[in-house]
Design a protein around this motif. Sequence first.
Motif, PDB file in Angstrom:
ATOM      1  N   ALA A 140      -3.823 -32.301  48.226  1.00 39.90           N
ATOM      2  CA  ALA A 140      -3.967 -32.147  49.468  1.00 39.90           C
ATOM      3  C   ALA A 140      -4.479 -30.469  49.552  1.00 39.90           C
ATOM      4  O   ALA A 140      -3.482 -29.714  48.902  1.00 39.90           O
ATOM      5  CB  ALA A 140      -2.838 -32.299  50.221  1.00 39.90           C
ATOM      6  N   LEU A 158       0.752 -37.792  55.501  1.00 44.31           N
ATOM      7  CA  LEU A 158      -0.226 -37.587  54.704  1.00 44.31           C
ATOM      8  C   LEU A 158      -0.477 -38.691  53.663  1.00 44.31           C
ATOM      9  O   LEU A 158      -1.437 -39.466  53.454  1.00 44.31           O
ATOM     10  CB  LEU A 158      -0.381 -36.489  53.913  1.00 44.31           C
ATOM     11  CG  LEU A 158      -1.637 -35.709  53.647  1.00 44.31           C
ATOM     12  CD1 LEU A 158      -2.782 -35.393  54.502  1.00 44.31           C
ATOM     13  CD2 LEU A 158      -1.599 -34.439  52.735  1.00 44.31           C
ATOM     14  N   TYR A 164      -4.379 -27.338  52.006  1.00 41.98           N
ATOM     15  CA  TYR A 164      -4.121 -26.751  53.446  1.00 41.98           C
ATOM     16  C   TYR A 164      -4.632 -25.499  53.183  1.00 41.98           C
ATOM     17  O   TYR A 164      -4.387 -24.542  52.663  1.00 41.98           O
ATOM     18  CB  TYR A 164      -2.458 -26.641  53.517  1.00 41.98           C
ATOM     19  CG  TYR A 164      -2.069 -26.237  54.862  1.00 41.98           C
ATOM     20  CD1 TYR A 164      -1.689 -27.156  55.672  1.00 41.98           C
ATOM     21  CD2 TYR A 164      -1.770 -24.851  55.251  1.00 41.98           C
ATOM     22  CE1 TYR A 164      -0.944 -26.769  57.069  1.00 41.98           C
ATOM     23  CE2 TYR A 164      -1.400 -24.503  56.346  1.00 41.98           C
ATOM     24  CZ  TYR A 164      -0.847 -25.304  57.271  1.00 41.98           C
ATOM     25  OH  TYR A 164      -0.504 -24.959  58.539  1.00 41.98           O
ATOM     26  N   THR A 218       1.135 -32.749  59.963  1.00 44.57           N
ATOM     27  CA  THR A 218       1.096 -32.167  58.757  1.00 44.57           C
ATOM     28  C   THR A 218       2.097 -32.428  57.916  1.00 44.57           C
ATOM     29  O   THR A 218       2.180 -31.674  57.005  1.00 44.57           O
ATOM     30  CB  THR A 218       0.965 -30.510  59.217  1.00 44.57           C
ATOM     31  OG1 THR A 218       2.213 -30.244  60.148  1.00 44.57           O
ATOM     32  CG2 THR A 218      -0.187 -30.116  60.166  1.00 44.57           C
ATOM     33  N   TYR A 261      -7.289 -34.069  52.397  1.00 46.07           N
ATOM     34  CA  TYR A 261      -6.733 -34.872  51.225  1.00 46.07           C
ATOM     35  C   TYR A 261      -7.834 -35.516  50.466  1.00 46.07           C
ATOM     36  O   TYR A 261      -9.077 -36.078  50.968  1.00 46.07           O
ATOM     37  CB  TYR A 261      -5.876 -36.174  51.878  1.00 46.07           C
ATOM     38  CG  TYR A 261      -4.939 -36.495  50.702  1.00 46.07           C
ATOM     39  CD1 TYR A 261      -3.709 -36.374  50.826  1.00 46.07           C
ATOM     40  CD2 TYR A 261      -5.479 -37.552  50.029  1.00 46.07           C
ATOM     41  CE1 TYR A 261      -2.940 -36.973  49.824  1.00 46.07           C
ATOM     42  CE2 TYR A 261      -4.740 -38.261  48.950  1.00 46.07           C
ATOM     43  CZ  TYR A 261      -3.285 -38.115  48.712  1.00 46.07           C
ATOM     44  OH  TYR A 261      -2.687 -38.425  47.942  1.00 46.07           O
ATOM     45  N   LEU A 292      -6.670 -29.329  56.924  1.00 46.39           N
ATOM     46  CA  LEU A 292      -5.810 -29.939  55.947  1.00 46.39           C
ATOM     47  C   LEU A 292      -6.682 -31.394  55.596  1.00 46.39           C
ATOM     48  O   LEU A 292      -7.045 -31.997  56.406  1.00 46.39           O
ATOM     49  CB  LEU A 292      -4.601 -30.325  56.648  1.00 46.39           C
ATOM     50  CG  LEU A 292      -3.619 -31.435  55.670  1.00 46.39           C
ATOM     51  CD1 LEU A 292      -3.074 -30.366  54.419  1.00 46.39           C
ATOM     52  CD2 LEU A 292      -2.377 -31.916  56.706  1.00 46.39           C
ATOM     53  N   VAL A 349       3.876 -27.444  51.384  1.00 51.07           N
ATOM     54  CA  VAL A 349       2.885 -26.891  50.855  1.00 51.07           C
ATOM     55  C   VAL A 349       2.990 -25.535  49.846  1.00 51.07           C
ATOM     56  O   VAL A 349       3.892 -24.815  50.089  1.00 51.07           O
ATOM     57  CB  VAL A 349       1.780 -26.287  51.871  1.00 51.07           C
ATOM     58  CG1 VAL A 349       0.855 -25.418  51.527  1.00 51.07           C
ATOM     59  CG2 VAL A 349       1.601 -27.586  52.875  1.00 51.07           C
TER      60      VAL A 349
END
Length: 558
Positions: free
Chosen positions: A477, A417, A479, A412, A525, A523, A453
């Motif tokens: 992204a 990412l 979340y 995460t 993207y 999560l 985030v």
Amino acid sequence: MGRSLIRIESKNIQMHDLIQLMGMDIVNQESDDPGKRSRLWLYDDVVDVLSSDMEDCVVKAIVVEALEPTEICIGPDDFTKMRRLRLLILRNVHNSFQGPTCLPNELRWFRWDGCAPQIPKFSSGQKKLVGLDMSNCSITVVPNQFKGFQNLKYMNFSYCESLVCMPDLSFTPNLEELYMHNCKSLVEAHESIAYHDKLQVLDLRECLELRVFPNELKSKNLRRLHLEKCTKFERFPDIPHKLEGLKELYLQTTAIKGLPTSIENLVSLNQMYIQNCKNLEHVPSSIYKLQSLHHLEVSSCTNLIGFPKYEDSADPCMKTGLPKLYSLDLLGCNLSKVEFLENLSYFPFLERLYLQRNNFTSLPTSITKRDHLCQLNVRKCHQLREIPELPPLLNSFQADDCKSLQKFGDLTSFRHLVRRKLTMANTSPLDQKFRGYPGYLITLPAGELPEWVLPVEEDSVSFMASEDLYDKFFGFALYIALGNGEQTEGHPFMLQPRVNGDPRSYLVPYFERFGSESDRIWLEYFEPFELWQEVDFGQIDGSYAQFSIALSGKKVKK
């Protein structure tokens, strides 16, 4: 294509209403006498012809497809008098004459579904019939000998729920397709199917009483074999010789306890489905010799004693096991070990691996070297404790409801990412085409909100951007924290992207077949195009545009 007058849909030719009306008009102009027209489709015209002298009858085709059950009096020799008849289709038509019906030998295609009490008889001599469809009828017995039916290629007795026996196919040497699905009283498959040289499709699905099947299968041209939901079918036949025809095998919800070692002789098998077979205990290691298998599903087989490991073959030409397999589904098989994944010579080009609802505690570290793997699902693996480093091209990883999971590294983290998306961006267009899922997705058990985030309490987020700034965006992204609860249909949430208030296409997440027992995180993207599609700044009033994303869903917590 939207304006096509003739098109093909699901292997059926569809025509525009104007073409159909034009054809009907041409036929009606042939004669005022229905018996002197080449085709009949109106109930009244058919009754008129059947009740008149047919010595000069030129009818070649009769099609009566009634919406409701309809009665017509058909004498035993009415159709045999139509010597030019080639096509006869009767749907929802009941013969009020109590007795057998005879058909002319010149007939090429015959379909009488829904009301036929028995199979019509034919005149003696060679028959030219190619297709016979008696589906959904009340027939109980099929004549054992189809003598003289050398040209017959298609037979359909599906949904004949009173049918107890299968015909002897040795008298139909050119038969290519036999459909008998949902014949709920059928007990035995005739021995002749085992060695029929021309048979390509055998469909016996949902024959609930089917118990007896040939001990060996030698039909060299058989392409598809359907036995799904034959709940009393216990033994799959041996394959004594290599069969190069069979490509699809369906064994879902059968009573089989295992597969024969000779399964390796299905050298062209492309897809095999073994789902919900509660008696299945073992799969032979010879399955690794299936060099053409692309998709293998052995799911919800709760008594399976492990998946076999690859045993080195004495065949020097065989260097890998299941070399063309791209999808492996082992959902819900109570597997306590997944050692078969350690050796990379097993299915080296695997793209999709489904292991959810199993009992193993760890994944082999070698999984990171599976360079083609793009989807990995270990949801509801309650004993799974840690997750190793993931393969470079993985773009969908689902591991929520793994109650014992203690370590999942930096999955995460923002660094992970970005690195993941950069790796995927550098792949070839061909690799991206077969990833099977847009963007990058992971689901995990609920945890603390990562520092990078930006929390949003509302159900939407928006921002302003110029064309120059928008072109520099790498990606977005999302979340999302989701609550627990059953998710048997629909989707856990939906996204509605907008540009200056104009909605783009809804985005829905990967469909969840089973609900979640605990809170989890989602999560995902996205590249800008995946959210807002093509944005034409030249059509926007002003130098800035407003971009927004609205989130909706009953399971969304934040």
